[in-house]
Each structure stands twice: as structure tokens, then as C-alpha cells.
Design a protein around this motif. Structure first.
Motif, mmCIF file in Angstrom:
data_model
loop_
_atom_site.group_PDB
_atom_site.id
_atom_site.type_symbol
_atom_site.label_atom_id
_atom_site.label_comp_id
_atom_site.label_asym_id
_atom_site.label_seq_id
_atom_site.Cartn_x
_atom_site.Cartn_y
_atom_site.Cartn_z
ATOM 1 N N UNK A 1 49.350 63.478 -4.134
ATOM 2 C CA UNK A 1 49.666 64.571 -3.228
ATOM 3 C C UNK A 1 48.601 65.654 -3.337
ATOM 4 N N UNK A 2 48.508 66.454 -2.292
ATOM 5 C CA UNK A 2 47.548 67.541 -2.292
ATOM 6 C C UNK A 2 48.218 68.863 -2.590
ATOM 7 N N UNK A 3 47.749 69.898 -1.866
ATOM 8 C CA UNK A 3 48.304 71.226 -2.063
ATOM 9 C C UNK A 3 48.414 71.951 -0.742
ATOM 10 N N UNK A 4 47.829 73.124 -0.670
ATOM 11 C CA UNK A 4 47.953 73.936 0.538
ATOM 12 C C UNK A 4 47.225 73.331 1.728
ATOM 13 N N UNK A 5 46.013 72.838 1.515
ATOM 14 C CA UNK A 5 45.193 72.342 2.618
ATOM 15 C C UNK A 5 45.141 70.814 2.703
ATOM 16 N N UNK B 1 42.705 65.797 -12.040
ATOM 17 C CA UNK B 1 43.707 66.539 -12.814
ATOM 18 C C UNK B 1 43.360 68.017 -12.930
ATOM 19 N N UNK B 2 42.060 68.329 -12.928
ATOM 20 C CA UNK B 2 41.623 69.717 -13.106
ATOM 21 C C UNK B 2 41.537 70.485 -11.797
ATOM 22 N N UNK B 3 41.570 69.792 -10.649
ATOM 23 C CA UNK B 3 41.360 70.464 -9.369
ATOM 24 C C UNK B 3 42.647 71.111 -8.865
ATOM 25 N N UNK B 4 42.659 72.415 -8.626
ATOM 26 C CA UNK B 4 43.888 73.100 -8.208
ATOM 27 C C UNK B 4 44.349 72.752 -6.794
ATOM 28 N N UNK B 5 43.450 72.193 -5.971
ATOM 29 C CA UNK B 5 43.822 71.847 -4.594
ATOM 30 C C UNK B 5 44.506 70.492 -4.500
ATOM 31 N N UNK B 6 44.566 69.760 -5.622
ATOM 32 C CA UNK B 6 45.144 68.419 -5.626
ATOM 33 C C UNK B 6 46.196 68.323 -6.719
ATOM 34 N N UNK C 1 43.818 63.388 3.766
ATOM 35 C CA UNK C 1 44.670 63.716 4.910
ATOM 36 C C UNK C 1 45.020 65.199 4.818
ATOM 37 N N UNK C 2 44.624 65.972 5.836
ATOM 38 C CA UNK C 2 44.786 67.422 5.774
ATOM 39 C C UNK C 2 46.171 67.865 6.238
ATOM 40 N N UNK C 3 46.577 69.032 5.752
ATOM 41 C CA UNK C 3 47.841 69.625 6.180
ATOM 42 C C UNK C 3 47.689 70.134 7.617
#
Length: 207
Positions: free
Chosen positions: A104-108, A77-82, A127-129
Motif C-alpha cells: 500500500x502507499x500513502x497520501x499520493x 520500509x524507510x520511505x514515508x510515502x509507502x 498506482x496514484x491516488x
């Protein structure tokens, strides 16, 4: 962004668990020679030959193998990449001893799956973008960091140490596995298969 159907997410998470469990019964391929690895991938030749190896990473950032379920929940919950929004996103228990969080993830990171056994994180699947990261970029980075892989084939590359197995799969998925838990599950699977065969043979003998 449209909400993902919970049934579809449940099916994907259950499939991820089945794939990891299926991996347990597969023998680790023999180590590929340095010459074969270099021929198989141009990136391999770019790695320095004599770099000292480091312990294999146990996960991404603050989310690492062995974490308790609640600690991993808070870290996600605290990780900005996720993009994990908590229990409503996905959190399920396909078995009494197993829990899965899929998010879901984010940019990468496109999607992450986190598997727990007895409240401890033992598998991380990222799973990477594809528009941001590719297999050969990660292959080069991991080879420079950890040295030659223990296994290399057209579908995946594996590095491992005494505690962690790191798998890089095409097109671009990274898996961290807790070796102690994996080996324990493998042992249990072997015992169960043996008992099933004994039961089958006993039934045949009574015919």
C-alpha cells in the motif's frame, strides 16, 4: 484499516507481472506527431516546445531500477510515502528468477508493485491516488521534464531513453521499466515461442 486477504494480493501481484510480460511482446507504437499530441491533450500544448530533455528517472525517490532486492526492501520500509511493513505485507516468488513486492502507499501513492529478476529491481508500478493526482497533471510534468513522448495514444503515453522506459497509463498509473531487462525477456520469449512452434510442427510431421 482491514487487512487485505493475502490470496487477493497474490492474485493482483501475479496479474501485474503478467501484464508487464504481455507488454513485452507488443511492438512500440509509432511516434505521434507533435500536432496529434497537442490535439489529443490540452496539457501537451502547455509544455514549452524547446525545453532540453533530461535522462528519464529510474524510479521514485530512493527506490530505483537496478537496486538489489535487499536494498529495495530497506528503502521501501524507510520511505514515508509507502506503507510497506516488510515481508508479511507481500513478498513472493512466482518463479525461480522473479520476486514481487506489492504494498500500500500513502497520501499520493495508492499502491506500489516492485518486480525483481535475478535479485535486481526491473519494474516499478505506482498506482496514484485519484483524489490527489491525475493523468494530465503528470503528463504535463513529464512532458516539461522529458520533452515529447515517443508514443501517445488515448490509453497511455511513453517516454524513454537508452536505459529506461517510462509509461503513464490512464487513469493514473506510472511504470518504470528497465529496458535492458525487458529486451532480454523479449528475446527469451521469442526464442521460446520459436521452439514451441518447432516442436508443434515436428509433432504434426509425425502424424
Amino acid at each position: 484499516e482491514a487487512m487485505v486477504n493475502p490470496k487477493q494480493m497474490l492474485a493482483r501481484a501475479a496479474l501485474s507481472l503478467s501484464l508487464v510480460l504481455a507488454f513485452l511482446v507488443m511492438p512500440l507504437p509509432a511516434q505521434t506527431s507533435a500536432a496529434t499530441a497537442t490535439a489529443a491533450s490540452p496539457a501537451a500544448s502547455a509544455s514549452p516546445a524547446a525545453l532540453p530533455t533530461k535522462p528519464i528517472s529510474k524510479g521514485y525517490d530512493t527506490i530505483v531500477l537496478g537496486m538489489a532486492y535487499q536494498a529495495a526492501y530497506d528503502a521501501l520500509r524507510a520511505n514515508p510515502a509507502i506503507d510497506y511493513r516488510g515481508t508479511p505485507d507481500v513478498s513472493m516468488s512466482p518463479g525461480r528468477d522473479e520476486k514481487i513486492i506489492e504494498t500500500r502507499g500513502g497520501r499520493f501513492i495508492k499502491r506500489g508493485t516492485f518486480q525483481f529478476r535475478q535479485e535486481k529491481l526491473f519494474t516499478i508500478i505506482l498506482e496514484m491516488e485519484p483524489q490527489q493526482l491525475d493523468y494530465y497533471s503528470l503528463f504535463t510534468a513529464f512532458s516539461a521534464r522529458y520533452g515529447d513522448p515517443v508514443s501517445l495514444n488515448p490509453q497511455e503515453t511513453i517516454w524513454e531513453d537508452a536505459t529506461v522506459r517510462l509509461i503513464l497509463e490512464k487513469p493514473c498509473t506510472v511504470k518504470y521499466l528497465d529496458r535492458a531487462v525487458i529486451e532480454n525477456l523479449l528475446q527469451q520469449s521469442t526464442i521460446q515461442a520459436s521452439r514451441q512452434e518447432e516442436s508443434r510442427q515436428l509433432f504434426i510431421d509425425r502424424l
